[in-house]
Design a protein around this motif. Structure first.
Motif, PDB file in Angstrom:
ATOM      1  N   ASP A   1       0.840  -1.188   0.000  1.00  0.00           N
ATOM      2  CA  ASP A   1       0.000   0.000   0.000  1.00  0.00           C
ATOM      3  C   ASP A   1       0.883   1.249   0.000  1.00  0.00           C
ATOM      4  O   ASP A   1       1.916   1.279   0.678  1.00  0.00           O
ATOM      5  N   PHE A   2       0.508   2.265  -0.741  1.00  0.00           N
ATOM      6  CA  PHE A   2       1.341   3.457  -0.879  1.00  0.00           C
ATOM      7  C   PHE A   2       1.575   4.166   0.452  1.00  0.00           C
ATOM      8  O   PHE A   2       2.549   4.886   0.615  1.00  0.00           O
ATOM      9  N   THR A   3       0.702   3.952   1.439  1.00  0.00           N
ATOM     10  CA  THR A   3       0.885   4.585   2.741  1.00  0.00           C
ATOM     11  C   THR A   3       1.968   3.903   3.564  1.00  0.00           C
ATOM     12  O   THR A   3       2.387   4.426   4.589  1.00  0.00           O
ATOM     13  N   ASN A   4       2.438   2.752   3.126  1.00  0.00           N
ATOM     14  CA  ASN A   4       3.502   2.025   3.824  1.00  0.00           C
ATOM     15  C   ASN A   4       4.874   2.272   3.211  1.00  0.00           C
ATOM     16  O   ASN A   4       5.823   1.581   3.536  1.00  0.00           O
ATOM     17  N   TYR A   5       4.964   3.234   2.315  1.00  0.00           N
ATOM     18  CA  TYR A   5       6.226   3.575   1.684  1.00  0.00           C
ATOM     19  C   TYR A   5       6.805   4.822   2.355  1.00  0.00           C
ATOM     20  O   TYR A   5       6.073   5.714   2.766  1.00  0.00           O
ATOM     21  N   ASP A   6       8.111   4.877   2.479  1.00  0.00           N
ATOM     22  CA  ASP A   6       8.777   6.040   3.063  1.00  0.00           C
ATOM     23  C   ASP A   6       8.958   7.093   1.973  1.00  0.00           C
ATOM     24  O   ASP A   6       9.784   6.943   1.082  1.00  0.00           O
ATOM     25  N   TRP A   7       8.183   8.157   2.024  1.00  0.00           N
ATOM     26  CA  TRP A   7       8.176   9.182   0.986  1.00  0.00           C
ATOM     27  C   TRP A   7       9.185  10.290   1.226  1.00  0.00           C
ATOM     28  O   TRP A   7       9.070  11.359   0.657  1.00  0.00           O
ATOM     29  N   LYS A   8      10.201  10.034   2.037  1.00  0.00           N
ATOM     30  CA  LYS A   8      11.233  11.050   2.267  1.00  0.00           C
ATOM     31  C   LYS A   8      12.075  11.214   1.004  1.00  0.00           C
ATOM     32  O   LYS A   8      12.223  10.286   0.219  1.00  0.00           O
ATOM     33  N   GLY A   9      12.643  12.391   0.840  1.00  0.00           N
ATOM     34  CA  GLY A   9      13.502  12.646  -0.318  1.00  0.00           C
ATOM     35  C   GLY A   9      12.693  12.929  -1.563  1.00  0.00           C
ATOM     36  O   GLY A   9      11.516  13.277  -1.510  1.00  0.00           O
ATOM     37  N   ASN A  10      13.342  12.774  -2.696  1.00  0.00           N
ATOM     38  CA  ASN A  10      12.701  13.030  -3.989  1.00  0.00           C
ATOM     39  C   ASN A  10      12.168  11.732  -4.570  1.00  0.00           C
ATOM     40  O   ASN A  10      12.825  10.691  -4.487  1.00  0.00           O
ATOM     41  N   ASN A  11      11.012  11.801  -5.162  1.00  0.00           N
ATOM     42  CA  ASN A  11      10.382  10.633  -5.762  1.00  0.00           C
ATOM     43  C   ASN A  11       9.780  11.002  -7.103  1.00  0.00           C
ATOM     44  O   ASN A  11       9.337  12.130  -7.299  1.00  0.00           O
ATOM     45  N   VAL A  12       9.748  10.059  -8.000  1.00  0.00           N
ATOM     46  CA  VAL A  12       9.043  10.211  -9.269  1.00  0.00           C
ATOM     47  C   VAL A  12       7.851   9.271  -9.210  1.00  0.00           C
ATOM     48  O   VAL A  12       8.005   8.081  -8.929  1.00  0.00           O
ATOM     49  N   LEU A  13       6.680   9.800  -9.443  1.00  0.00           N
ATOM     50  CA  LEU A  13       5.459   8.998  -9.383  1.00  0.00           C
ATOM     51  C   LEU A  13       4.934   8.751 -10.784  1.00  0.00           C
ATOM     52  O   LEU A  13       4.816   9.667 -11.583  1.00  0.00           O
ATOM     53  N   LEU A  14       4.617   7.508 -11.069  1.00  0.00           N
ATOM     54  CA  LEU A  14       4.012   7.129 -12.337  1.00  0.00           C
ATOM     55  C   LEU A  14       2.645   6.536 -12.038  1.00  0.00           C
ATOM     56  O   LEU A  14       2.521   5.685 -11.155  1.00  0.00           O
ATOM     57  N   PHE A  15       1.645   6.977 -12.754  1.00  0.00           N
ATOM     58  CA  PHE A  15       0.294   6.464 -12.569  1.00  0.00           C
ATOM     59  C   PHE A  15      -0.135   5.764 -13.844  1.00  0.00           C
ATOM     60  O   PHE A  15       0.012   6.304 -14.935  1.00  0.00           O
ATOM     61  N   GLY A  16      -0.671   4.566 -13.697  1.00  0.00           N
ATOM     62  CA  GLY A  16      -1.121   3.802 -14.848  1.00  0.00           C
ATOM     63  C   GLY A  16      -2.552   4.138 -15.212  1.00  0.00           C
ATOM     64  O   GLY A  16      -3.276   4.780 -14.452  1.00  0.00           O
TER      65      GLY A  16
END
Length: 72
Positions: A7-22
Motif C-alpha cells: 500500500d502506498f501509505t507504507n512507503y517512506d516518501w522522504k527525499g525526492n520521488n518520481v510517481l508514475l500512474f497507470g
C-alpha cells in the motif's frame, strides 16, 4: 499499480520521488513497469473497481504532502 503489493501509505516518501500512474484499465505498460523500483497500490473498497487517474493522483499527493509537513 495493479502490480503493486504494498500500500502506498507504507512507503517512506522522504527525499525526492518520481510517481508514475497507470491507466484505469490497463495500468502501466510492461516496458515502463520494468524500470519501477517500488510498485505500490491504493487500497480501495472491494465494491469499487478502480479510481480514475485524477482521483488516484489526488489521494496520493494529498497523503504525501501531509507526510512531508510532519517532517518540517
Amino acid at each position: 499499480s495493479s502490480d503493486g503489493n504494498k500500500d502506498f501509505t507504507n512507503y517512506d516518501w522522504k527525499g525526492n520521488n518520481v510517481l508514475l500512474f497507470g491507466s484505469e484499465g490497463h495500468g502501466l505498460k510492461e516496458k515502463t513497469s520494468k524500470y519501477i523500483d517500488y510498485p505500490v497500490k491504493i487500497k480501495i473498497n472491494n465494491k469499487i473497481e478502480s479510481l480514475n487517474i485524477a482521483n488516484s493522483a489526488s489521494v496520493v499527493f494529498f497523503y504525501i504532502n501531509n507526510e512531508k509537513k510532519k517532517l518540517y
